[in-house]
Design a protein around this motif. Structure first.
Motif, PDB file in Angstrom:
ATOM      1  N   MET A  77       0.832  -1.206   0.000  1.00 41.62           N
ATOM      2  CA  MET A  77       0.000   0.000   0.000  1.00 41.62           C
ATOM      3  C   MET A  77       0.875   1.268   0.000  1.00 41.62           C
ATOM      4  SD  MET A  77      -3.245  -0.789  -0.053  1.00 41.62           S
ATOM      5  CE  MET A  77      -4.219   0.490   0.742  1.00 41.62           C
ATOM      6  N   GLY A  78       2.032   1.196   0.641  1.00 41.51           N
ATOM      7  CA  GLY A  78       2.889   2.362   0.733  1.00 41.51           C
ATOM      8  C   GLY A  78       3.833   2.508  -0.439  1.00 41.51           C
ATOM      9  N   SER A  79       3.722   1.653  -1.457  1.00 47.94           N
ATOM     10  CA  SER A  79       4.645   1.692  -2.578  1.00 47.94           C
ATOM     11  C   SER A  79       4.336   2.875  -3.480  1.00 47.94           C
ATOM     12  CB  SER A  79       4.555   0.399  -3.388  1.00 47.94           C
ATOM     13  OG  SER A  79       3.367   0.364  -4.139  1.00 47.94           O
TER      14      SER A  79
ATOM     15  N   LEU B 139     -14.014   2.776  -8.744  1.00 45.92           N
ATOM     16  CA  LEU B 139     -12.894   3.588  -8.274  1.00 45.92           C
ATOM     17  C   LEU B 139     -11.822   2.721  -7.601  1.00 45.92           C
ATOM     18  CD1 LEU B 139     -12.193   6.634  -8.212  1.00 45.92           C
ATOM     19  CD2 LEU B 139     -13.080   6.692  -5.881  1.00 45.92           C
ATOM     20  N   ILE B 140     -12.255   1.845  -6.711  1.00 45.54           N
ATOM     21  CA  ILE B 140     -11.321   0.951  -5.998  1.00 45.54           C
ATOM     22  C   ILE B 140     -10.609   0.028  -6.983  1.00 45.54           C
ATOM     23  CG2 ILE B 140     -11.156  -0.944  -4.333  1.00 45.54           C
ATOM     24  CD1 ILE B 140     -13.554   0.380  -2.854  1.00 45.54           C
ATOM     25  N   SER B 141     -11.389  -0.550  -7.922  1.00 44.24           N
ATOM     26  CA  SER B 141     -10.808  -1.473  -8.912  1.00 44.24           C
ATOM     27  C   SER B 141      -9.765  -0.782  -9.787  1.00 44.24           C
ATOM     28  CB  SER B 141     -11.905  -2.057  -9.809  1.00 44.24           C
ATOM     29  OG  SER B 141     -12.840  -2.775  -9.062  1.00 44.24           O
ATOM     30  N   PHE B 142     -10.071   0.475 -10.157  1.00 44.87           N
ATOM     31  CA  PHE B 142      -9.167   1.232 -11.019  1.00 44.87           C
ATOM     32  C   PHE B 142      -7.841   1.518 -10.322  1.00 44.87           C
ATOM     33  CE2 PHE B 142      -8.105   5.308 -13.365  1.00 44.87           C
ATOM     34  CZ  PHE B 142      -7.771   4.670 -14.545  1.00 44.87           C
ATOM     35  N   VAL B 143      -7.907   1.898  -9.057  1.00 44.69           N
ATOM     36  CA  VAL B 143      -6.687   2.166  -8.275  1.00 44.69           C
ATOM     37  C   VAL B 143      -5.840   0.901  -8.159  1.00 44.69           C
ATOM     38  CG1 VAL B 143      -5.804   2.741  -5.976  1.00 44.69           C
ATOM     39  CG2 VAL B 143      -7.674   4.074  -6.948  1.00 44.69           C
ATOM     40  N   ILE B 144      -6.496  -0.217  -7.826  1.00 44.04           N
ATOM     41  CA  ILE B 144      -5.760  -1.483  -7.677  1.00 44.04           C
ATOM     42  C   ILE B 144      -5.159  -1.920  -9.010  1.00 44.04           C
ATOM     43  CG2 ILE B 144      -5.969  -3.936  -7.092  1.00 44.04           C
ATOM     44  CD1 ILE B 144      -8.212  -3.141  -5.124  1.00 44.04           C
ATOM     45  N   ALA B 145      -5.926  -1.760 -10.102  1.00 50.08           N
ATOM     46  CA  ALA B 145      -5.444  -2.153 -11.434  1.00 50.08           C
ATOM     47  C   ALA B 145      -4.176  -1.403 -11.808  1.00 50.08           C
ATOM     48  CB  ALA B 145      -6.531  -1.899 -12.475  1.00 50.08           C
ATOM     49  N   LEU B 146      -4.169  -0.097 -11.593  1.00 49.25           N
ATOM     50  CA  LEU B 146      -2.992   0.705 -11.933  1.00 49.25           C
ATOM     51  C   LEU B 146      -1.803   0.366 -11.053  1.00 49.25           C
ATOM     52  CD1 LEU B 146      -4.548   4.251 -12.550  1.00 49.25           C
ATOM     53  CD2 LEU B 146      -3.619   2.695 -14.255  1.00 49.25           C
ATOM     54  N   SER B 147      -2.050   0.123  -9.764  1.00 46.11           N
ATOM     55  CA  SER B 147      -0.945  -0.157  -8.837  1.00 46.11           C
ATOM     56  C   SER B 147      -0.312  -1.524  -9.090  1.00 46.11           C
ATOM     57  CB  SER B 147      -1.420  -0.068  -7.386  1.00 46.11           C
ATOM     58  OG  SER B 147      -2.394  -1.051  -7.121  1.00 46.11           O
ATOM     59  N   MET B 148      -1.067  -2.457  -9.693  1.00 43.57           N
ATOM     60  CA  MET B 148      -0.551  -3.809  -9.940  1.00 43.57           C
ATOM     61  C   MET B 148      -0.047  -4.014 -11.357  1.00 43.57           C
ATOM     62  SD  MET B 148      -3.290  -6.152  -7.842  1.00 43.57           S
ATOM     63  CE  MET B 148      -2.185  -7.529  -7.639  1.00 43.57           C
ATOM     64  N   LEU B 149      -0.141  -2.974 -12.179  1.00 40.85           N
ATOM     65  CA  LEU B 149       0.179  -3.107 -13.605  1.00 40.85           C
ATOM     66  C   LEU B 149       1.588  -3.632 -13.850  1.00 40.85           C
ATOM     67  CD1 LEU B 149      -1.001  -2.637 -16.426  1.00 40.85           C
ATOM     68  CD2 LEU B 149      -0.067  -0.321 -16.351  1.00 40.85           C
ATOM     69  N   GLN B 150       2.595  -3.123 -13.098  1.00 37.65           N
ATOM     70  CA  GLN B 150       3.980  -3.534 -13.295  1.00 37.65           C
ATOM     71  C   GLN B 150       4.331  -4.833 -12.574  1.00 37.65           C
ATOM     72  OE1 GLN B 150       5.948  -1.940 -15.422  1.00 37.65           O
ATOM     73  NE2 GLN B 150       4.341  -0.448 -15.821  1.00 37.65           N
ATOM     74  N   LYS B 151       3.612  -5.124 -11.493  1.00 35.43           N
ATOM     75  CA  LYS B 151       3.959  -6.272 -10.646  1.00 35.43           C
ATOM     76  C   LYS B 151       3.237  -7.562 -11.052  1.00 35.43           C
ATOM     77  CE  LYS B 151       6.569  -3.954  -7.697  1.00 35.43           C
ATOM     78  NZ  LYS B 151       7.991  -4.225  -7.521  1.00 35.43           N
ATOM     79  N   ASN B 152       1.950  -7.448 -11.398  1.00 37.17           N
ATOM     80  CA  ASN B 152       1.150  -8.639 -11.695  1.00 37.17           C
ATOM     81  C   ASN B 152       0.143  -8.285 -12.784  1.00 37.17           C
ATOM     82  OD1 ASN B 152      -0.676 -10.825 -11.686  1.00 37.17           O
ATOM     83  ND2 ASN B 152      -0.253 -11.256  -9.544  1.00 37.17           N
ATOM     84  N   TYR B 153       0.514  -8.564 -14.045  1.00 33.43           N
ATOM     85  CA  TYR B 153      -0.308  -8.121 -15.175  1.00 33.43           C
ATOM     86  C   TYR B 153      -1.665  -8.820 -15.218  1.00 33.43           C
ATOM     87  CZ  TYR B 153      -1.421  -6.456 -19.841  1.00 33.43           C
ATOM     88  OH  TYR B 153      -2.035  -5.841 -20.907  1.00 33.43           O
ATOM     89  N   LYS B 154      -1.683 -10.101 -14.841  1.00 32.48           N
ATOM     90  CA  LYS B 154      -2.956 -10.845 -14.860  1.00 32.48           C
ATOM     91  C   LYS B 154      -3.952 -10.249 -13.856  1.00 32.48           C
ATOM     92  CE  LYS B 154      -2.645 -15.333 -14.973  1.00 32.48           C
ATOM     93  NZ  LYS B 154      -2.417 -16.719 -14.506  1.00 32.48           N
ATOM     94  N   ALA B 155      -3.472  -9.989 -12.633  1.00 32.59           N
ATOM     95  CA  ALA B 155      -4.331  -9.393 -11.606  1.00 32.59           C
ATOM     96  C   ALA B 155      -4.789  -8.010 -12.045  1.00 32.59           C
ATOM     97  CB  ALA B 155      -3.591  -9.315 -10.278  1.00 32.59           C
ATOM     98  N   SER B 156      -3.889  -7.252 -12.669  1.00 34.22           N
ATOM     99  CA  SER B 156      -4.245  -5.922 -13.158  1.00 34.22           C
ATOM    100  C   SER B 156      -5.358  -6.006 -14.198  1.00 34.22           C
ATOM    101  CB  SER B 156      -3.010  -5.247 -13.769  1.00 34.22           C
ATOM    102  OG  SER B 156      -3.327  -3.988 -14.290  1.00 34.22           O
ATOM    103  N   ALA B 157      -5.276  -7.001 -15.095  1.00 35.02           N
ATOM    104  CA  ALA B 157      -6.309  -7.182 -16.124  1.00 35.02           C
ATOM    105  C   ALA B 157      -7.667  -7.492 -15.498  1.00 35.02           C
ATOM    106  CB  ALA B 157      -5.898  -8.311 -17.073  1.00 35.02           C
ATOM    107  N   ILE B 158      -7.670  -8.255 -14.393  1.00 32.26           N
ATOM    108  CA  ILE B 158      -8.921  -8.566 -13.686  1.00 32.26           C
ATOM    109  C   ILE B 158      -9.574  -7.280 -13.193  1.00 32.26           C
ATOM    110  CG2 ILE B 158      -9.902  -9.646 -11.606  1.00 32.26           C
ATOM    111  CD1 ILE B 158      -7.712 -11.820 -11.882  1.00 32.26           C
ATOM    112  N   TYR B 159      -8.787  -6.424 -12.541  1.00 30.43           N
ATOM    113  CA  TYR B 159      -9.339  -5.195 -11.957  1.00 30.43           C
ATOM    114  C   TYR B 159      -9.691  -4.153 -13.010  1.00 30.43           C
ATOM    115  CZ  TYR B 159      -8.373  -6.949  -7.298  1.00 30.43           C
ATOM    116  OH  TYR B 159      -8.384  -7.698  -6.150  1.00 30.43           O
TER     117      TYR B 159
END
Length: 723
Positions: A1-3, A464-484
């Motif tokens: 969360m603090g990243s 809103l929540i999904s969009f924030v999580i999607a952007l934050s996970m884009l570089q770390k976990n592309y599959k999870a980002s695609a879900i959100y």
């Protein structure tokens, strides 16, 4: 969360939502949408690096998306003319990637703007007005980014620094597992190659952040300390690969004295854990672990090695010399860890300890932005040129299919293509799979939620929540980002229109088509296979190792202070060897039919790593010990090794690949003549003073390394002659 990934995603949502909300409430929704688009499109270029490069990146993105949205505004008047314009403009934008990583993200921003142009046509605003407002949106995002930097200027530095410390700990832990005879050594070495590549990239990022910050703002105690920490981490990477001899020789000794293998592993594991602990606690000096446990472990091991040295036996004495040298390498690592702990604590650092910024500037990797780079890449020999052409044609095909079969949102096909298609096969394939799986999972989850919840306010919060999580996970976990991403899009459409299930259905279909087109596009449209390019990476790695060898030899011969050219040669050797590992990793992800000479290439990669490891061992020893005068015989061996490397480079050149002939008898004859440390010839009854043993340590290490370097260079010659 603090990243910084999370804070950047929150910043992006604020940059997007604020103008949109103001525009809707004041009745100027189109103005809000234009500024919102501009802010969102400039987000990709906001990556780790110096403030100067960050600002330039966002400014160039803003300028590009403004021009592209102006061009895209006229794409609605003639569908078939639009296909041609789409192809030409997307090719031109993709070619920007020739200027490096940050440029590739600016290029991605431009492609995003181009594709979204098909989805949105301003009704009340003129096209030039819309384009200017898009540029204003980029400025708005830049203002927010700068504001956050002023609020939290150390956030980026701290994150990259502590990630690097943690990865250095991982590297030590993996290195520790290599001690002793291990069945999975090949697998361990492959993972070490990848981790070393990641660390080299992180070192470069930290250099840029810290050195350019010092360059712009003068000496800062905070930055000065972090530069010194980075220097310790770079030297730890060099120390980690150092061994007094090759692994086979060490295996023999550890087999005879297995208790020492466990003791060394215990020490290395404890050092790794302490580094990872520092990475977890972050900037909390009071929680930094103390040295007591490591001091005890080192004292115990040193005592046991001294006991081994007292045994009047040739084999025991050889083991003593080798273990003592290896212990000294670990002690150097411990010294670096102690130094890192001290620098991260609240202790004051004298200004004279800071590294001269004029020297530091030499270590920055500068990107050439000359037009010559673009002209040089306008050829089918260029990976970027082929990727740009592939991207343009695949987008054109996606556009035509989307219009022919009347897809509900044809631009989703184009979006999927620009998100998935990459210059190399492995990443394109992985993204195709992750995007498809992520979209299907996201669609299924969205279906369940839509059936259970019928509230637009709930949809707005979830989007809103999904969009924030999607952007934050884009570089770390592309599959999870695609879900959100899928969830956020579905919830947004759930607010705008009642038939959400149709949206989910088309979202999945569009993604599937885009993923298939991306994958097939790479396979059939001028694919770039690693076996066609990896020869260049091998050449660069061998050249860098050869330069490093020359610098080490000069320092050993002339003594004195370590010159800057020496450290630069070391940096380049690690960088090019890391690039070679990455290139080989890409090759392993490609179809088996395209993995030509895979085993031989792997052996070359491993030989280059072993060569660098041996150089590092020699380098560390001569930097920290007073060494004897270099003999004529030593100079001859170094000359022979250099000649072997020169032969390797000649054989790797296309013109001379089939002309070089190796005289193996001469090579083997010279190798047999190389001096070797013989423990049987040591007079064990003689005065075994510290100086006496120290001379044997130098003799054992230097000659073993030279024999090993010569053997490695010969094996490289044999391999390259057979390729």
């Amino acid at each position: 969360m603090g990243s910084t990934h999370f804070t950047k995603s929150v910043l992006t949502v604020i940059a997007v939502i604020t103008p949109l909300a103001i525009g809707i409430t004041t009745g100027y929704s189109e103005i809000g949408v234009a500024i919102c688009f501009g802010a969102f499109w400039c987000n990709p270029s906001d990556v780790h690096g110096s403030l100067k490069h960050k600002v330039y990146g966002i400014l160039f993105s803003a300028a590009l998306v403004m021009v592209v949205s102006f061009i895209g505004g006229y794409l609605h008047y003639s569908p078939w003319l639009s296909v041609i314009i789409l192809g030409v403009v997307s090719f031109a934008i993709s070619m920007i990637s020739a200027y490096g990583f940050r440029a590739s993200l600016i290029s991605f921003s431009g492609l995003l703007a181009l594709v979204i142009s098909f989805a949105h046509t301003p009704d009340q605003l003129k096209i030039y007005e819309f384009s200017l407002l898009v540029g204003l949106g980029g400025m708005w995002y830049l203002a927010l980014s700068l504001l956050w930097y002023k609020i939290n200027p150390k956030g980026q530095t701290e994150e990259v620094l502590y990630e690097t410390i943690g990865n250095t700990g991982k590297l030590l832990k993996k290195r520790g597992k290599l001690i002793g005879k291990k069945a999975n050594r090949k697998k361990l070495k492959k993972s070490l190659f990848l981790l070393q590549s990641e660390l080299t990239e992180q070192h470069n990022t930290l250099r840029e952040i810290l050195i350019l910050s010092r360059k712009n703002s003068g000496i800062s105690v905070y930055n000065g300390k972090r530069v010194l920490v980075l220097a310790q981490l770079i030297e730890m990477l060099e120390n980690a690969g150092a061994n007094p001899v090759n692994y086979l020789k060490m295996d023999e000794q550890f087999q005879g004295y297995p208790e020492f293998a466990k003791l060394f592993q215990h020490i290395i594991s404890e050092m790794a854990e302490q580094l990872q602990m520092i990475a977890v606690i972050g900037n909390k000096p009071t929680k930094i672990p103390n040295h007591n446990k490591l001091k005890t472990l080192f004292n115990d091991l040193d005592s046991k090695i001294q006991e081994l040295g007292d045994i009047k036996d040739a084999q025991a004495y050889e083991a003593f010399i080798m273990f003592h040298n290896f212990l000294e390498y670990q002690e150097k690592q411990f010294d670096k860890i102690k130094r890192i702990k001290w620098l991260l604590s609240d202790h004051d650092v004298a200004s004279e300890e800071f590294i001269d910024k004029e020297i530091l500037k030499h270590f920055l990797i500068s990107q050439d932005y000359s037009p010559r780079i673009l002209l040089r890449n306008l050829s089918f020999r260029s990976t970027i040129f082929r990727h740009s052409l592939r991207m343009a044609i695949t987008l054109m095909i996606g556009f035509v299919l989307g219009n022919l079969f009347s897809f509900q949102n044809a631009y989703w096909i184009l979006l999927t293509i620009i998100l998935i298609m990459r210059p190399n096969y492995g990443l394109t394939k992985a993204r195709s799979k992750d995007r498809t799986v992520g979209t299907i999972i996201g669609g299924l989850i969205a279906t369940v939620i839509v059936f259970l919840v019928q509230d637009v306010y709930a949809y707005a919060i979830l989007a809103l929540i999904s969009f924030v999580i999607a952007l934050s996970m884009l570089q770390k976990n592309y599959k999870a980002s695609a879900i959100y991403v899928t969830l956020s899009i579905v919830f947004i459409y759930g607010i705008l229109q009642p038939d959400v299930m149709t949206v989910i259905q088309y979202r999945i279909l569009d993604t599937l088509l885009g993923a298939v087109l991306s994958y097939l596009g790479f396979l059939f449209l001028w694919p770039s296979w690693s076996f066609q390019e990896i020869r260049k990476d091998v050449v660069k790695s061998v050249e860098a190792n050869r330069t490093y060898l020359s610098e080490i030899a000069n320092f050993y011969i002339h003594k004195g202070n370590v010159p800057t050219s020496y450290r630069l040669a070391r940096k380049n050797a690690f960088l090019e060897t890391s690039n070679l590992s990455s290139a080989f990793q890409r090759m392993t992800q490609e179809p088996h039919s395209k993995q030509k000479n895979l085993n031989e290439i792997y052996q070359l990669v491993e030989l280059n790593h072993n060569f660098l490891s041996s150089l590092a061992s020699w380098s560390i020893y001569i930097q920290h010990h007073t060494t004897t005068e270099a003999s004529e015989r030593l100079n001859n061996i170094i000359t022979k090794i250099d000649e072997n490397l020169e032969s390797v480079l000649k054989m790797l050149s296309i013109d001379a690949a089939d002309k070089q002939v190796i005289n193996l008898d001469e090579v083997i004859s010279f190798e047999k003549q190389l001096p070797k440390f013989q423990s049987e010839e040591v007079n064990l009854s003689a005065d075994d003073s510290h100086k006496y043993k120290r001379n044997h340590q130098e003799e054992q290490l230097i000659w073993e390394q030279l024999r090993w370097l010569y053997s490695l260079s010969v094996n490289m010659m044999k391999l390259t002659s057979s390729l």
